[in-house]
Motif scaffolding. Structure first.
Motif, short mmCIF file in Angstrom:
data_model
loop_
_atom_site.label_atom_id
_atom_site.label_comp_id
_atom_site.label_asym_id
_atom_site.label_seq_id
_atom_site.Cartn_x
_atom_site.Cartn_y
_atom_site.Cartn_z
N ASN A 300 35.69 -31.05 26.71
CA ASN A 300 35.92 -30.28 28.00
C ASN A 300 35.26 -29.08 28.24
O ASN A 300 34.14 -28.50 27.03
CB ASN A 300 37.80 -28.88 27.79
CG ASN A 300 38.49 -30.59 28.10
OD1 ASN A 300 38.55 -31.26 28.39
ND2 ASN A 300 39.30 -29.80 27.13
N LEU A 301 34.61 -28.83 29.09
CA LEU A 301 33.99 -27.24 28.90
C LEU A 301 32.19 -27.53 28.16
O LEU A 301 31.74 -26.84 27.22
CB LEU A 301 34.43 -26.34 28.14
CG LEU A 301 36.07 -25.63 28.81
CD1 LEU A 301 36.28 -24.30 28.17
CD2 LEU A 301 36.04 -25.31 30.45
N GLY A 302 31.88 -28.15 29.32
CA GLY A 302 30.05 -29.36 28.47
C GLY A 302 29.95 -29.22 29.93
O GLY A 302 29.98 -29.07 31.30
N THR A 303 28.16 -28.73 29.22
CA THR A 303 27.21 -28.64 30.34
C THR A 303 25.99 -29.35 30.38
O THR A 303 25.62 -30.30 28.83
CB THR A 303 26.80 -27.33 30.35
OG1 THR A 303 27.42 -26.29 30.75
CG2 THR A 303 25.39 -27.81 31.24
N ILE A 304 25.63 -30.54 31.13
CA ILE A 304 25.04 -31.85 30.64
C ILE A 304 23.40 -31.66 31.88
O ILE A 304 24.32 -31.72 32.25
CB ILE A 304 25.38 -33.11 31.04
CG1 ILE A 304 26.87 -33.62 30.00
CG2 ILE A 304 24.46 -34.43 30.71
CD1 ILE A 304 27.41 -35.00 30.00
N SER A 305 22.99 -31.16 30.78
CA SER A 305 21.57 -30.93 32.46
C SER A 305 20.55 -30.71 31.84
O SER A 305 20.03 -30.88 30.45
CB SER A 305 22.11 -29.29 32.27
OG SER A 305 20.90 -28.72 33.37
N ASN A 306 19.09 -30.95 32.70
CA ASN A 306 17.65 -31.08 32.74
C ASN A 306 17.51 -32.30 31.30
O ASN A 306 16.37 -32.30 30.71
CB ASN A 306 17.50 -29.93 32.06
CG ASN A 306 17.25 -28.42 32.84
OD1 ASN A 306 17.04 -28.24 33.79
ND2 ASN A 306 18.25 -27.75 32.55
N ASN A 307 18.25 -33.67 31.71
CA ASN A 307 18.38 -34.87 30.53
C ASN A 307 17.18 -35.27 31.34
O ASN A 307 17.59 -35.80 32.26
CB ASN A 307 18.99 -35.08 30.07
CG ASN A 307 19.61 -34.17 29.14
OD1 ASN A 307 19.44 -33.75 28.04
ND2 ASN A 307 20.98 -33.40 29.94
N GLN A 308 16.85 -36.37 30.53
CA GLN A 308 15.84 -37.56 31.26
C GLN A 308 16.59 -38.61 30.91
O GLN A 308 16.76 -38.86 29.21
CB GLN A 308 15.03 -37.72 31.08
CG GLN A 308 13.57 -36.64 31.59
CD GLN A 308 12.10 -36.98 31.59
OE1 GLN A 308 11.36 -37.67 31.46
NE2 GLN A 308 11.95 -35.41 32.39
N PHE A 309 17.13 -39.91 31.71
CA PHE A 309 17.29 -40.74 31.18
C PHE A 309 16.18 -41.96 31.49
O PHE A 309 16.48 -42.24 33.62
CB PHE A 309 19.26 -41.61 32.13
CG PHE A 309 19.57 -39.93 31.32
CD1 PHE A 309 20.66 -40.74 30.48
CD2 PHE A 309 20.07 -38.67 32.09
CE1 PHE A 309 21.60 -39.15 29.74
CE2 PHE A 309 20.93 -38.16 31.65
CZ PHE A 309 21.49 -37.85 29.96
N LYS A 310 16.22 -43.03 30.95
CA LYS A 310 15.39 -44.13 31.71
C LYS A 310 16.44 -45.57 31.15
O LYS A 310 16.28 -45.86 29.91
CB LYS A 310 14.28 -44.30 31.00
CG LYS A 310 13.13 -45.77 31.18
CD LYS A 310 12.21 -45.22 30.13
CE LYS A 310 10.76 -46.63 30.75
NZ LYS A 310 9.15 -46.10 30.30
N ILE A 311 16.98 -46.46 31.94
CA ILE A 311 17.61 -47.81 31.46
C ILE A 311 16.86 -48.62 31.99
O ILE A 311 16.59 -48.84 32.73
CB ILE A 311 18.58 -47.62 32.34
CG1 ILE A 311 19.68 -46.27 31.51
CG2 ILE A 311 20.17 -48.44 32.09
CD1 ILE A 311 21.01 -46.04 31.95
N ARG A 312 16.24 -49.73 31.21
CA ARG A 312 15.93 -50.93 31.84
C ARG A 312 16.65 -52.42 31.22
O ARG A 312 15.34 -53.61 30.34
CB ARG A 312 14.22 -51.01 31.20
CG ARG A 312 13.63 -50.02 31.81
CD ARG A 312 13.15 -50.51 33.02
NE ARG A 312 12.51 -49.53 33.67
CZ ARG A 312 12.60 -48.40 34.30
NH1 ARG A 312 14.15 -47.55 34.06
NH2 ARG A 312 11.88 -46.85 34.73
#
Length: 537
Positions: A300-312
């Motif tokens: 609860n009450l989380g911030t997921i921000s300004n990340n980079q995700f690279k999936i191959r």
């Protein structure tokens, strides 16, 4: 004055292991000499730079700063430093660690503070000895483990290097911090600037780093983790009732962040619960590795921000962010409110499996009932992948200002979710068959103009400009709120029917049958569309 007496007078001063007879030639067993130095209870204990010390298990017994000065420490038993005394302060720095024989090459302990044999797998099996200010830093630990047990008020593990070139059977992790079983305010934990280039065992749920128990204020920043084992779905596992976790500026390659805001080993729910920030991190899942997600989050009450995700990954369905509002502990979060922000992230899913998604929301379980609520997904950019937001059951949420370029391999679903009582506003999706419900305004789906599905009342929720090609006369439209404006262009002969739901100029049907025909309409009531303009060629 005898040498022994001189050594005694050095209490609380700086002493060297050589004062107690340590040789440091890599052949002589220096265990007894080093232990005698520790038993003198020095404030500072120095090893000689460039020397190689062979030792068994060593037991710090007082507040001490142990400086290896870059020396090599050869372990010949199952571990090296075992603190079996409660201390105010213990610092261990500057050791290069190798092992001479036995199973220690498969993950023996560099440090642990528990009344147990080296190689333990959980706090629950041992008695811990709290260390108020514990610091393990600037050590080249190789394939060995650091296990911090108990209610250490300020645990700090930073600047260490785990680097090895063979599969290592670790349990439960290379770095394991277990903070206790009863207290949810045990003080902060810092895990900073560590380097992991490791070959963990094969299989799923293999922890490279594990933090568990009643942690408050976990600060995890600037770490580099590279899982080199292609058959291992490795994790950075924060499985705890931790409050205010800060996971920032880390690089995880072929390693998942597995974050659960659950009680872990605690018998009762923490009194302060939630408030995470996961930001500024780089997640990369490469080809050929076991992968399901980059970030798995229950809480609860989380911030997921300004990340980079690279999936191959082209063989398995992967999710960059997996939001699971269920809970393995029935006493936690049973309302299912997630209240999570996912914003300003970059999802690069090009050349990944066609079913992969940027954000996946798990359907509610029996525990949480109502499912995820109060989500904000905004300002994200995604390239490739099969879905932008996939899954169901979230309500009272907002998805706005996102951009998705389909690129390759996409299934064509911009948002594929149960979105009742939600707002989906001002998104741009390059998707052939997007699925949007709820309040949908100002979205642009497909960078090329889509063609409405044939039928009497096609769905216009996905955009505002469409081609029409329907043998069935159109009598109205679904998927729009009052004030929405749409423009229709001819793709094939279509009749727009004047009637109770469609007010056209002259109160007659408009047959769109010539190239260049167009019609602009606005929704004025819950059921009626009014003509604004037309081009009749």
């Amino acid at each position: 004055m005898s040498k022994a007496l001189e050594n005694v007078t050095k209490l609380n001063d700086m002493v060297s292991v050589t004062d107690f007879g340590a040789v440091g030639d890599g052949v002589t067993d220096d265990t007894a000499a080093i232990q005698a130095a520790l038993d003198s209870l020095p404030t500072f204990l120095e090893f000689v730079q460039g020397a190689t010390y062979k030792a068994g298990i060593l037991y710090p017994k007082g507040n001490c700063h142990i400086n290896g000065n870059g020396c090599t420490l050869l372990g010949s038993a199952s571990g090296l430093f075992n603190c079996k005394t409660a201390l105010d302060r213990l610092y261990i720095e500057g050791f290069n660690v190798t092992w001479t024989s036995g199973t220690g090459t498969l993950g023996r302990q560099f440090f642990w503070n528990g009344d147990n044999a080296a190689g333990s797998t959980s706090f629950g099996a041992t008695t811990a000895y709290p260390i108020t200010d514990l610091r393990i830093f600037d050590n080249n630990i190789g394939a060995s483990k650091v296990e911090c047990f108990g209610l250490s008020t300020e645990s700090r593990v930073y600047g260490n290097r785990w680097d090895h070139g063979a599969t290592v059977a670790i349990a439960p992790a290379y770095l394991y911090i277990e903070r206790g079983t009863t207290d949810d305010d045990a003080g902060p934990v810092w895990v900073q600037n560590n380097f992991f280039r490791v070959y963990p065992p094969a299989g799923s749920n293999v922890d490279i780093v594990k933090i568990s128990g009643g942690v408050t204020d976990a600060h995890i920043t600037d770490n580099y983790i590279f899982n080199k084992q292609t058959t291992s779905a490795a994790q950075f596992d924060v499985y705890t009732g931790a409050n205010k976790m800060r996971f920032t500026n880390n690089t995880l390659i072929n390693c998942q962040l597995h974050r659960k805001q659950v009680k872990g080993s605690l018998p009762v729910e923490p009194t302060i619960y939630a408030h995470d920030y996961i930001g500024g991190n780089s997640f990369e899942l490469q080809l050929g590795f076991l992968e399901l997600y980059a970030l798995y989050f229950i809480g609860n009450l989380g911030t997921i921000s300004n990340n980079q995700f690279k999936i191959r990954n082209v063989t398995d369905v992967c999710r960059a962010v997996y939001l699971d509002q269920s809970d393995v502990d029935t006493g936690f979060g049973t309302s299912g409110i997630v209240a999570t922000i996912v914003s300003n992230n970059l999802f690069d899913l090009r050349s990944s499996h066609a079913g992969s998604a940027g954000v996946f929301v798990k359907t509610a379980s029996a525990v949480v009932g109502a499912g995820a609520r109060l989500l904000t997904i905004s300002g994200n950019i995604q390239i490739g992948g099969g879905y932008f937001v996939q899954g169901g059951s979230q309500t009272y949420s907002a998805i706005y200002g996102n951009v998705w370029g389909q690129s390759s391999g996409a299934l064509g679903a911009g948002i594929n979710a149960g979105l009742a009582n939600n707002a989906v506003i001002a998104n741009v999706f390059d998707s052939d068959i997007p699925y949007l419900t709820g309040v949908t305004e100002g979205n642009e789906a497909t960078l090329s103009i889509p063609t409405l599905a044939a039928g009497a009342t096609p769905d216009v929720s996905v955009g505002s400009v469409f081609f029409v090609n329907s043998a069935t006369p159109i009598t109205g439209f679904t998927g729009a709120n009052i004030g929405k404006r749409i423009t229709l262009f001819l793709a094939g002969t279509t009749t727009i029917t004047n009637g109770s739901n469609m007010k056209l100029n002259g109160n007659v049907d408009f047959v769109m049958d010539n190239f260049g025909d167009s019609l602009t309409l606005v929704k004025t009531t819950a059921t009626r569309w009014n003509e604004v303009a037309r081009s009749n060629q």
